[in-house]
Write a protein that holds these residues in place. Structure first.
Motif, PDB file in Angstrom:
ATOM      1  N   ASP A 196      31.157  14.096 -23.777  1.00 48.61           N
ATOM      2  CA  ASP A 196      31.198  13.043 -24.803  1.00 48.61           C
ATOM      3  C   ASP A 196      29.957  12.161 -24.755  1.00 48.61           C
ATOM      4  OD1 ASP A 196      33.668  13.942 -25.698  1.00 48.61           O
ATOM      5  OD2 ASP A 196      34.797  12.531 -24.445  1.00 48.61           O
ATOM      6  N   THR A 197      29.547  11.792 -23.557  1.00 48.39           N
ATOM      7  CA  THR A 197      28.360  10.950 -23.408  1.00 48.39           C
ATOM      8  C   THR A 197      27.120  11.691 -23.877  1.00 48.39           C
ATOM      9  OG1 THR A 197      29.359   9.802 -21.527  1.00 48.39           O
ATOM     10  CG2 THR A 197      26.972   9.600 -21.778  1.00 48.39           C
ATOM     11  N   PHE A 198      27.008  12.958 -23.498  1.00 47.71           N
ATOM     12  CA  PHE A 198      25.851  13.753 -23.919  1.00 47.71           C
ATOM     13  C   PHE A 198      25.818  13.904 -25.440  1.00 47.71           C
ATOM     14  CE2 PHE A 198      23.619  17.668 -24.944  1.00 47.71           C
ATOM     15  CZ  PHE A 198      22.399  17.429 -24.313  1.00 47.71           C
ATOM     16  N   ALA A 199      26.965  14.154 -26.041  1.00 42.70           N
ATOM     17  CA  ALA A 199      27.019  14.314 -27.499  1.00 42.70           C
ATOM     18  C   ALA A 199      26.616  13.020 -28.205  1.00 42.70           C
ATOM     19  CB  ALA A 199      28.419  14.743 -27.929  1.00 42.70           C
ATOM     20  N   ALA A 200      27.096  11.882 -27.698  1.00 45.32           N
ATOM     21  CA  ALA A 200      26.743  10.593 -28.300  1.00 45.32           C
ATOM     22  C   ALA A 200      25.252  10.313 -28.150  1.00 45.32           C
ATOM     23  CB  ALA A 200      27.561   9.470 -27.660  1.00 45.32           C
ATOM     24  N   LEU A 201      24.714  10.599 -26.986  1.00 37.73           N
ATOM     25  CA  LEU A 201      23.287  10.401 -26.732  1.00 37.73           C
ATOM     26  C   LEU A 201      22.453  11.288 -27.656  1.00 37.73           C
ATOM     27  CD1 LEU A 201      21.179   9.026 -24.865  1.00 37.73           C
ATOM     28  CD2 LEU A 201      21.394  11.016 -23.377  1.00 37.73           C
ATOM     29  N   GLY A 246      19.560  10.762 -34.775  1.00 39.19           N
ATOM     30  CA  GLY A 246      19.602   9.768 -35.845  1.00 39.19           C
ATOM     31  C   GLY A 246      18.378   8.879 -35.883  1.00 39.19           C
ATOM     32  N   ARG A 247      17.699   8.763 -34.766  1.00 44.11           N
ATOM     33  CA  ARG A 247      16.480   7.945 -34.681  1.00 44.11           C
ATOM     34  C   ARG A 247      15.217   8.799 -34.703  1.00 44.11           C
ATOM     35  NH1 ARG A 247      20.448   5.086 -32.541  1.00 44.11           N
ATOM     36  NH2 ARG A 247      20.396   2.835 -32.486  1.00 44.11           N
ATOM     37  N   ASN A 248      15.395  10.080 -34.918  1.00 44.99           N
ATOM     38  CA  ASN A 248      14.262  11.030 -34.935  1.00 44.99           C
ATOM     39  C   ASN A 248      13.441  10.956 -33.651  1.00 44.99           C
ATOM     40  OD1 ASN A 248      14.830  12.160 -37.448  1.00 44.99           O
ATOM     41  ND2 ASN A 248      13.755  10.509 -38.506  1.00 44.99           N
ATOM     42  N   GLN A 249      14.131  10.897 -32.521  1.00 46.30           N
ATOM     43  CA  GLN A 249      13.461  10.857 -31.221  1.00 46.30           C
ATOM     44  C   GLN A 249      13.944  12.032 -30.386  1.00 46.30           C
ATOM     45  OE1 GLN A 249      14.463   6.983 -29.588  1.00 46.30           O
ATOM     46  NE2 GLN A 249      12.454   6.211 -30.169  1.00 46.30           N
ATOM     47  N   ARG A 250      13.056  12.477 -29.499  1.00 44.42           N
ATOM     48  CA  ARG A 250      13.470  13.497 -28.538  1.00 44.42           C
ATOM     49  C   ARG A 250      14.511  12.886 -27.611  1.00 44.42           C
ATOM     50  NH1 ARG A 250       8.355  15.101 -25.693  1.00 44.42           N
ATOM     51  NH2 ARG A 250       9.938  15.810 -24.242  1.00 44.42           N
ATOM     52  N   LEU A 251      15.417  13.717 -27.147  1.00 40.95           N
ATOM     53  CA  LEU A 251      16.527  13.256 -26.314  1.00 40.95           C
ATOM     54  C   LEU A 251      16.040  12.514 -25.068  1.00 40.95           C
ATOM     55  CD1 LEU A 251      19.593  13.232 -25.926  1.00 40.95           C
ATOM     56  CD2 LEU A 251      19.366  15.411 -24.748  1.00 40.95           C
ATOM     57  N   ALA A 252      15.093  13.085 -24.353  1.00 42.93           N
ATOM     58  CA  ALA A 252      14.596  12.463 -23.117  1.00 42.93           C
ATOM     59  C   ALA A 252      13.902  11.128 -23.409  1.00 42.93           C
ATOM     60  CB  ALA A 252      13.641  13.404 -22.389  1.00 42.93           C
ATOM     61  N   THR A 253      13.162  11.069 -24.506  1.00 43.58           N
ATOM     62  CA  THR A 253      12.473   9.833 -24.885  1.00 43.58           C
ATOM     63  C   THR A 253      13.490   8.740 -25.187  1.00 43.58           C
ATOM     64  OG1 THR A 253      10.633  11.099 -25.785  1.00 43.58           O
ATOM     65  CG2 THR A 253      10.849   8.824 -26.531  1.00 43.58           C
TER      66      THR A 253
END
Length: 85
Positions: free
Chosen positions: A14-19, A25-32
């Motif tokens: 759930d946390t990973f999916a929300a992240l 939604g912010r057009n950012q890479r996940l790690a960034t």
């Protein structure tokens, strides 16, 4: 040369999916996006710790307590002590 440290972090689904959803939604890479959230959380915690120190100084009636109190933002005084609520 600057070598950055790495962090291996396990998240529940759930946390990973929300992240992932927020990053997308912010057009950012996940790690960034995750790095920015960590930095924001650390900064918020440091501000809260500083506010607690100022409040303790005020309660202890330190001579410089009035100046410390003036440095607090108005809403911070109301939130002191509510971290666990």
């Amino acid at each position: 040369m600057c070598v950055m440290a790495r962090l291996n972090l396990t998240l529940d689904d759930d946390t990973f999916a929300a992240l992932e959803r927020d990053a997308r939604g912010r057009n950012q890479r996940l790690a960034t996006y995750a790095r920015a959230l960590l930095q924001e959380g650390l900064a918020r915690r440091q501000r809260a710790q500083q506010a607690r120190r100022w409040a303790e100084a005020y309660r202890a009636d330190r001579p410089d307590a009035r100046q410390l109190l003036r440095d607090l933002e108005p809403g911070e005084l109301e939130l002191l002590g509510d971290e666990d609520a």
